[in-house]
Enzyme design. Structure first.
Site, PDB file in Angstrom:
ATOM      1  N   GLU A   1      -2.184  -5.237  -3.679  1.00 19.37           N
ATOM      2  CA  GLU A   1      -1.218  -4.477  -2.882  1.00 19.37           C
ATOM      3  C   GLU A   1      -0.157  -5.402  -2.283  1.00 19.37           C
ATOM      4  O   GLU A   1       1.026  -5.036  -2.218  1.00 19.37           O
ATOM      5  CB  GLU A   1      -1.933  -3.721  -1.766  1.00 19.37           C
ATOM      6  CG  GLU A   1      -2.750  -2.543  -2.264  1.00 19.37           C
ATOM      7  CD  GLU A   1      -3.376  -1.741  -1.147  1.00 19.37           C
ATOM      8  OE1 GLU A   1      -3.579  -0.534  -1.348  1.00 19.37           O
ATOM      9  OE2 GLU A   1      -3.661  -2.325  -0.083  1.00 19.37           O
TER      10      GLU A   1
ATOM     11  N   ASP B   1       0.834  -1.204   0.000  1.00 24.33           N
ATOM     12  CA  ASP B   1       0.000   0.000   0.000  1.00 24.33           C
ATOM     13  C   ASP B   1       0.867   1.251   0.000  1.00 24.33           C
ATOM     14  O   ASP B   1       0.626   2.206  -0.756  1.00 24.33           O
ATOM     15  CB  ASP B   1      -0.916  -0.022   1.221  1.00 24.33           C
ATOM     16  CG  ASP B   1      -1.745   1.251   1.353  1.00 24.33           C
ATOM     17  OD1 ASP B   1      -2.523   1.549   0.433  1.00 24.33           O
ATOM     18  OD2 ASP B   1      -1.609   1.945   2.363  1.00 24.33           O
TER      19      ASP B   1
END
EC number: 3.1.26.3
Length: 220
Positions: free
Chosen positions: A112, A44
């Site tokens: 992610e 992320d």
């Protein structure tokens, strides 16, 4: 996998873990759970940095507000979930939850986590190359995304101001939240009347979903 990544993975272990949702966790020799949550956290941050850098250079004359909005459209879970299906990465996700469908955040999380795996395996520059050359250039229409306004809450508030209607949002914890059920639920009240309800993994997301429902009702 090599055809998508553009390179041969070095440490396969990272990539194996990237697709293990917490519902399908195993336990390592030390008793710790093995799933993609830590890689998701790392990915992320890396994805956000790469996209910010990409947009900063792609739009040299745009202001901070424009760049922030466009970045949020590229890195939000719903968009990442769509990318996971576009690329075919969804086929690798391991999950034991009933919510593993095309709208589930499980897939965006796995995307992610993959970014995190690439970063650990190949470093920042290779990860940046993958995101820009293999994802943004191939699967994302930046100009189309630039014109798309996905800030439903802002649209609804603007509609309320234009039509002299009072618009209020009420957000609370989603009762009985377990597993992958979103922890927040929001309601949109227009002149005190319930116009939309939505849930999400953040208060902001739940409000956006509720506003989206309200706008659809208004436009009917």
């Amino acid at each position: 996998m090599k055809s998508l990544l553009g390179f041969y993975p070095g440490t396969l272990h990272f990539y194996d873990i990237a697709f293990i949702h917490k519902s399908a966790s195993t336990v390592d020799s030390h008793g710790y759970p093995v799933n993609n949550e830590r890689l998701e956290y790392l990915g992320d941050a890396i994805l956000g940095a790469v996209v910010a850098d990409y947009l900063y250079n792609r739009f040299p004359h745009k202001d901070e507000g424009f760049l922030t909005q466009l970045r949020s459209r590229l890195v939000n879970r719903s968009f990442l979930t769509k990318l996971t299906f576009k690329t075919g990465l969804n086929r690798f996700v391991q999950s034991n939850t009933n919510s593993a469908n095309e709208t589930s955040h499980i897939y965006g999380d796995a995307f992610e986590a993959l970014i995190g795996a690439i970063y650990l395996d190949k470093g920042y520059e290779q990860t940046k190359k993958f995101i820009v050359k293999r994802i943004l250039t191939v699967y994302v229409d930046i100009h189309k995304l630039e014109k798309k306004d996905t800030n439903y809450k802002s649209q609804l508030i603007e509609w309320g101001q234009k039509n002299k209607k009072e618009v209020n949002f009420k957000t609370q914890d989603n009762p009985g939240t377990t597993g992958d059920k979103p922890p927040f639920v929001s309601q949109v009240l227009v002149e005190g009347e319930l116009f939309g309800e939505g849930d999400g993994y953040s208060k902001k997301e739940s409000q956006q979903q509720a506003a989206k429902v309200a706008l659809m009702k208004i436009q009917d």
